[in-house]
Design a protein around this motif. Structure first.
Motif, PDB file in Angstrom:
ATOM      1  N   UNK A   1      93.703  18.274  23.519  1.00 30.78           N
ATOM      2  CA  UNK A   1      95.085  18.441  23.807  1.00 30.78           C
ATOM      3  C   UNK A   1      95.708  18.759  22.318  1.00 30.78           C
ATOM      4  N   UNK A   2      95.437  17.765  21.465  1.00 31.42           N
ATOM      5  CA  UNK A   2      96.172  17.921  20.118  1.00 31.42           C
ATOM      6  C   UNK A   2      95.703  19.352  19.436  1.00 31.42           C
ATOM      7  N   UNK A   3      94.361  19.839  19.611  1.00 33.64           N
ATOM      8  CA  UNK A   3      93.915  20.895  18.786  1.00 33.64           C
ATOM      9  C   UNK A   3      94.667  22.181  19.464  1.00 33.64           C
ATOM     10  N   UNK A   4      94.804  22.134  20.879  1.00 34.46           N
ATOM     11  CA  UNK A   4      95.329  23.121  21.566  1.00 34.46           C
ATOM     12  C   UNK A   4      96.818  23.326  21.150  1.00 34.46           C
ATOM     13  N   UNK A   5      97.390  22.282  21.184  1.00 33.81           N
ATOM     14  CA  UNK A   5      98.893  22.053  20.588  1.00 33.81           C
ATOM     15  C   UNK A   5      99.243  22.874  19.434  1.00 33.81           C
ATOM     16  N   UNK A   6      98.236  22.294  18.436  1.00 37.34           N
ATOM     17  CA  UNK A   6      98.284  22.584  16.897  1.00 37.34           C
ATOM     18  C   UNK A   6      98.144  24.199  16.758  1.00 37.34           C
ATOM     19  N   UNK A   7      97.085  24.666  17.513  1.00 40.24           N
ATOM     20  CA  UNK A   7      96.598  26.045  17.327  1.00 40.24           C
ATOM     21  C   UNK A   7      98.019  26.863  18.007  1.00 40.24           C
ATOM     22  N   UNK A   8      98.415  26.634  19.125  1.00 42.07           N
ATOM     23  CA  UNK A   8      99.499  27.317  19.725  1.00 42.07           C
ATOM     24  C   UNK A   8     100.714  26.996  18.739  1.00 42.07           C
ATOM     25  N   UNK A   9     100.970  26.045  18.227  1.00 41.63           N
ATOM     26  CA  UNK A   9     102.218  25.610  17.179  1.00 41.63           C
ATOM     27  C   UNK A   9     102.038  26.844  16.094  1.00 41.63           C
ATOM     28  N   UNK A  10     100.941  26.937  15.646  1.00 39.69           N
ATOM     29  CA  UNK A  10     100.551  27.659  14.280  1.00 39.69           C
ATOM     30  C   UNK A  10     101.022  29.206  14.745  1.00 39.69           C
ATOM     31  N   UNK A  11     100.819  29.545  15.947  1.00 40.32           N
ATOM     32  CA  UNK A  11     101.107  30.766  16.471  1.00 40.32           C
ATOM     33  C   UNK A  11     102.472  30.821  16.950  1.00 40.32           C
TER      34      UNK A  11
END
Length: 134
Positions: free
Chosen positions: A49-59
């Motif tokens: 979940x954290x990886x998905x959120x960080x990836x989305x936040x980066x975009x």
């Protein structure tokens, strides 16, 4: 700079693909959780979940990319013991079925930290802030 944008997009893709993978290949990711860690499946799902959120936040949050860069770098540091554990315990996962392969993988984690700090401008912002305070 377009190099940094390409780095951010690459990093976002890596985070999103890995994050989704936590839910598709749970057993492979569980193999990386150190034996001393409690609730390995929870750790796998939570880190996914954290990886998905960080990836989305980066975009999606370009205004906060420096903060996101520091968070991603910190995340990569936090999960590094799992990679070390996989090497020490000689656990096969993700096609890493030799000590050499697992060791080489250890070398890539610091590169991900550097990519996160460079591509988001986090390292430059830190240096500029340090210069301004002197």
């Amino acid at each position: 700079m377009w190099f940094q944008l390409a780095g951010r997009l690459f990093l976002a893709a890596v985070l999103l693909i890995a994050g989704i993978g936590h839910f598709r290949d749970t057993q492979e990711f569980t193999a990386q959780v150190p034996p001393w860690a409690p609730a390995p499946e929870f750790i796998v799902y939570a880190s996914g979940v954290v990886e998905i959120l960080l990836g989305l936040a980066l975009i999606a949050l370009p205004k906060y990319r420096v903060v996101v860069g520091w968070l991603i770098a910190g995340f990569f540091v936090i999960i590094f013991p799992g990679n070390i554990s996989q090497f020490i315990t000689q656990t096969d996962a993700f096609g890493l079925d030799s000590d050499t392969a697992r060791f080489i993988r250890l070398l890539f984690q610091p590169l991900l930290v550097v990519l996160a700090l460079w591509s988001t401008g986090a390292w430059s912002a830190f240096r500029n802030q340090k210069k301004a305070s002197t």
